[in-house]
Design an enzyme around this catalytic site. Structure first.
Site, PDB file in Angstrom:
ATOM      1  N   CYS A   7       1.028  -1.160   0.172  1.00 32.62           N
ATOM      2  CA  CYS A   7       0.012   0.072  -0.082  1.00 32.62           C
ATOM      3  C   CYS A   7       0.999   1.445  -0.036  1.00 32.62           C
ATOM      4  CB  CYS A   7      -0.822   0.032   1.415  1.00 32.62           C
ATOM      5  SG  CYS A   7      -1.976   1.508   1.447  1.00 32.62           S
TER       6      CYS A   7
ATOM      7  N   HIS B 116      -9.200  -3.688  -1.725  1.00 33.02           N
ATOM      8  CA  HIS B 116      -8.309  -2.912  -0.981  1.00 33.02           C
ATOM      9  C   HIS B 116      -8.474  -1.366  -1.068  1.00 33.02           C
ATOM     10  CE1 HIS B 116      -3.853  -2.179  -0.107  1.00 33.02           C
ATOM     11  NE2 HIS B 116      -4.392  -1.077  -0.173  1.00 33.02           N
ATOM     12  N   GLU B 117      -8.844  -0.653  -2.332  1.00 33.27           N
ATOM     13  CA  GLU B 117      -9.028   0.701  -2.596  1.00 33.27           C
ATOM     14  C   GLU B 117     -10.437   0.815  -1.857  1.00 33.27           C
ATOM     15  OE1 GLU B 117      -6.613   2.063  -3.296  1.00 33.27           O
ATOM     16  OE2 GLU B 117      -5.770   0.765  -4.708  1.00 33.27           O
TER      17      GLU B 117
ATOM     18  N   HIS C  78     -10.011   1.591   1.863  1.00 41.36           N
ATOM     19  CA  HIS C  78      -9.605   2.856   2.252  1.00 41.36           C
ATOM     20  C   HIS C  78     -10.828   3.826   2.633  1.00 41.36           C
ATOM     21  CE1 HIS C  78      -5.402   2.613   2.009  1.00 41.36           C
ATOM     22  NE2 HIS C  78      -5.388   1.933   0.800  1.00 41.36           N
TER      23      HIS C  78
HETATM   24 NI    NI Z   1      -3.534   1.106  -0.328  1.00 42.32          NI
END
Ligand code: NI
Length: 189
Positions: A102, A144-145, A148
């Site tokens: 990341c 993953h995004e 966030h």
């Molecule tokens: Ni990331």
């Protein structure tokens, strides 16, 4: 256009739940997206979420490069995609461990379980609706995004912290439970 500063783990913006975008076609949203693309390219990343550049709004960008694509349509190479107000629906209970890095956690790689098959939807910058089914890396990068946007880093998804490593130390060999990441798998998102 501008290259934006990337927030690192510990910055409060990365723990925040990001706000929905009211109008995906607004000029300031397009300016943010342009700067996110430039920032991701400059950092050699495969994905980026707005909170990583200190903007707590529900915007992510990503692509699936040739060398991380699979054989199926759902895991095929995918050009740069902008998703505004994304929603994910897992299409399976099956998860798979895979290496992730990341841009907000530089130098580290971890093995993270992710759903192997998802449907995601959201809006493009022209206001049109996007809906796709994704597998493998394509599914991984979107999960993953989107994490966030909910203030979640990949480390919080890990189930075995012995599989958290400094990328540089992998030259001594990967942990027993994981194969060595390919060069592409070390690309941060
Ligand atoms: Ni990331």
């Amino acid at each position: 256009m501008a290259i934006l500063k990337i927030a690192r783990m510990g910055h409060p913006v990365l723990r925040q739940v990001a706000e929905p975008v009211q109008d995906p076609t607004a000029p300031q949203v397009h300016a943010l997206i342009r700067n996110m693309i430039e920032t991701m390219r400059d950092a050699d990343g495969a994905g980026l979420a707005a909170p990583q550049v200190h903007v707590p709004r529900r915007v992510v960008i990503f692509h699936v490069p040739e060398d991380r694509a699979g054989e199926t349509e759902e895991s095929a190479p995918t050009p740069l995609t902008v998703l505004i107000n994304p929603v994910i629906e897992p299409l399976t209970e099956e998860t798979e461990l895979g290496w992730e890095g990341c841009l907000s956690v530089p130098g580290l790689l971890g093995a993270v379980p992710r759903f192997t098959n998802i449907r995601y939807s959201g809006f493009a910058p022209d206001g049109s609706r996007v809906e796709r089914v994704a597998e493998d890396f394509h599914a991984r990068v979107v999960q993953h995004e989107c994490d966030h946007l909910d203030g979640i880093l990949y480390l919080q998804r890990m189930t075995d912290m012995s599989l958290l490593v400094f990328q540089e130390e992998l030259r001594h060999g990967p942990p027993e439970a994981m194969r060595e990441p390919t060069e592409e798998e070390t690309e941060p998102v």
